[in-house]
Design an enzyme around this catalytic site. Structure first.
Site, PDB file in Angstrom:
ATOM      1  N   HIS A  28      -4.263   3.697  -0.025  1.00  0.00           N
ATOM      2  CA  HIS A  28      -4.442   5.024   0.576  1.00  0.00           C
ATOM      3  C   HIS A  28      -5.358   5.865  -0.293  1.00  0.00           C
ATOM      4  O   HIS A  28      -5.078   6.039  -1.477  1.00  0.00           O
ATOM      5  CB  HIS A  28      -3.079   5.711   0.726  1.00  0.00           C
ATOM      6  CG  HIS A  28      -2.164   4.982   1.663  1.00  0.00           C
ATOM      7  ND1 HIS A  28      -1.390   3.909   1.256  1.00  0.00           N
ATOM      8  CD2 HIS A  28      -1.937   5.143   2.990  1.00  0.00           C
ATOM      9  CE1 HIS A  28      -0.706   3.464   2.307  1.00  0.00           C
ATOM     10  NE2 HIS A  28      -1.018   4.186   3.370  1.00  0.00           N
TER      11      HIS A  28
ATOM     12  N   ASP B 256      -6.217   3.807   4.032  1.00  0.00           N
ATOM     13  CA  ASP B 256      -5.685   4.533   5.176  1.00  0.00           C
ATOM     14  C   ASP B 256      -5.510   6.017   4.878  1.00  0.00           C
ATOM     15  O   ASP B 256      -5.406   6.423   3.725  1.00  0.00           O
ATOM     16  CB  ASP B 256      -4.300   3.979   5.541  1.00  0.00           C
ATOM     17  CG  ASP B 256      -4.387   2.618   6.210  1.00  0.00           C
ATOM     18  OD1 ASP B 256      -5.489   2.024   6.192  1.00  0.00           O
ATOM     19  OD2 ASP B 256      -3.357   2.150   6.721  1.00  0.00           O
TER      20      ASP B 256
HETATM   21 NI    NI Z   1      -1.178   5.680   7.482  1.00  0.00          NI
END
Ligand code: NI
Length: 511
Positions: A463, A323
């Site tokens: 991430h 993400d």
């Molecule tokens: Ni996010």
């Protein structure tokens, strides 16, 4: 023989004659047909029938010293004296080497016998040279020689290609198959890709005592591949072309792997090399020089490989999702994924994609999946209809503009959504079920440990904006592959119905 028998015999002779005649006619017809007819649908089989009519085999054998010295060589004899002379002297160099080596070996054998009163265990010298005609037409002749040398206890295999202009009788450097020397870089890169894949296959077959043994093996193998595929003419001195229009690169024994691999051959379609192939070669093999076509084909290949590679109904699948990118670290992550042949899913932010469009294109090109993570990380559960619509469509439009890719997945920032969201988008809302909390703990070891807990059906959240997370990925991939888990893009975990179900998806078995 009575009259009836005679008639039968005559009939039989007649039938055999007719069958023979049909064959002869067919043969001539086919020959005329393929020679005269320019129809491209026939050109392939026509090309496969290379013009061997003027090529013969010269073979010689020599057995000396009570079968301790063995030589067996072959080379082509063609219509061109000049070509023949080159082939003869090329072979003579090999014979000279054999003479010298076998002489030394025999002397050693005799000395040993005198000194020890018995024969040495291994005292055979064996040299062989065979060849294949890789390609031959009126103008070009490409020959691949295979040479085997055995002296005492060790053997080596070499493959060497010689290219001739048949009209002039001149030997041509292999580089004349290409427009310039940039082909070496391309062959190097493609070979490394193929050999890496092979290495990963081998990795599955080998069981290691411990992690250090595995690391040592990997390091050694990688070094071997890298040095053997450096972009030099010596490393790519044996090229040939198959009947299926593939370039075959032969690496000598020990060049890119252990001796047990022998000569290693790699194949790549000539079409993929169209940018660097010489105009003559393109014409002979009927190859269209088209960048666009190459790209499309590449894309098709990646996608179809993806679809056919893993069936999550039968195999244990896991999805890596990233993400908040693209970021300055995403390309490094893409390198790692590529090296390990792993496909992942990227839930990207529109504002960052706008800054790094090349990264987005690369993600798509390399077969990963893109999903919408809003334009600037807004909590969708707190936005009105217009706000949600804008966050999503701005991002969709940008990605489509950059890469032509249409995103069908959505991951709401913070995993925050309410039921109303499903009325506002057709996208499948994808959440996760393994959270390493890499945003909180920027600790590679900890993140590795947590991500490695994934099992069949896990959607791992990570991430690609933290270096500590990127650093964890190689080990995570290794650990999960050890558990026999297959990496897929997150959409592959779900059925079509589930993806269209208008609810938030975390994967559960059987869904
Ligand atoms: Ni996010």
């Amino acid at each position: 023989m009575n009259k009836k028998q005679k008639n039968i015999a005559l009939l039989a002779v007649f039938i055999i004659f007719v069958i023979g005649l049909v064959f002869v006619i067919r043969f001539f017809n086919l020959n005329n047909f393929s020679d005269d007819n320019g129809d491209s649908s026939l050109s392939h089989s026509y090309k496969a029938e290379t013009k061997y009519d003027n090529i013969k085999v010269f073979t010689n054998e020599e057995i000396k010293n009570d079968k301790r010295s063995l030589l067996h060589i072959a080379y082509p004899v063609t219509e061109s004296e000049s070509v023949n002379n080159s082939l003869k002297s090329f072979t003579q160099e090999f014979i000279n080497e054999y003479e010298e080596v076998s002489k030394t070996q025999e002397k050693n054998y005799q000395d040993y016998l005198v000194l020890n009163g018995e024969e040495a265990v291994s005292s055979v010298t064996e040299y062989t040279q065979h060849f294949d005609i890789s390609f031959a037409n009126d103008k070009y002749l490409l020959i691949v020689f295979h040479r085997y040398r055995f002296t005492g206890g060790t053997g080596s295999d070499d493959a060497i290609s010689l290219l001739f202009n048949r009209e002039t009788g001149q030997e041509l450097p292999l580089s004349s198959l290409f427009v310039d020397d940039s082909y070496l870089e391309i062959l190097s890169e493609k070979s490394r890709d193929l050999l890496n894949k092979k290495m990963l296959e081998n990795l599955k077959l080998v069981s290691f005592q411990n992690k250090k043994a595995k690391d040592d093996w990997l390091e050694m193998t990688v070094e071997h591949v890298l040095s053997g595929t450096e972009a030099t003419k010596e490393n790519f001195d044996s090229l040939s072309i198959s009947n299926d229009n593939e370039l075959i690169i032969s690496f000598d024994k020990y060049q890119v792997g252990p001796g047990s691999d022998g000569v290693v051959e790699l194949k790549m379609p000539l079409e993929e090399l169209s940018q660097v192939l010489a105009p003559d070669v393109l014409e002979i093999f009927d190859i269209e020089k088209s960048k666009k076509k190459d790209k499309e084909e590449k894309k098709d290949k990646i996608n179809s490989a993806d679809i056919t590679a893993v069936d999550c109904a039968k195999e244990k699948c896991v999805a890596l999702t990233f993400d908040d990118g693209p970021s300055v670290y995403t390309d490094e992550l893409l390198d790692i994924l590529k090296e390990n042949n792993v496909k992942a899913s990227f839930f990207i932010l529109g504002k960052s994609a706008k800054i790094q469009p090349d990264t987005i294109s690369r993600i798509v090109r390399e077969g990963h999946v893109l999903g919408n993570h809003t334009w600037n990380h807004k909590n969708l559960s707190k936005l009105g209809d217009d706000g949600v619509e804008q966050q999503l469509s701005d991002t969709d439009d940008l990605i489509k503009e950059i890469s032509g890719y249409e995103m069908t997945l959505l991951r709401p920032p913070y995993g925050a959504y309410n039921e109303e969201l499903f009325g506002k988008t057709d996208k499948a809302v994808i959440l996760w079920n393994v959270d390493p909390e890499d945003w909180k703990d920027r600790d590679t070891e900890l993140v590795t440990e947590r991500m490695s807990l994934a099992e069949a059906g896990s959607i791992i959240l990570a991430h690609d904006i933290y270096p500590s997370t990127i650093a964890a990925i190689p080990e995570v991939i290794y650990n999960l592959k050890q558990k026999d888990l297959k990496f897929v893009t997150v959409d592959k975990l779900f059925s079509e119905e589930a993806l269209n179900s208008n609810k938030a998806l975390r994967y559960q078995q059987g869904l």
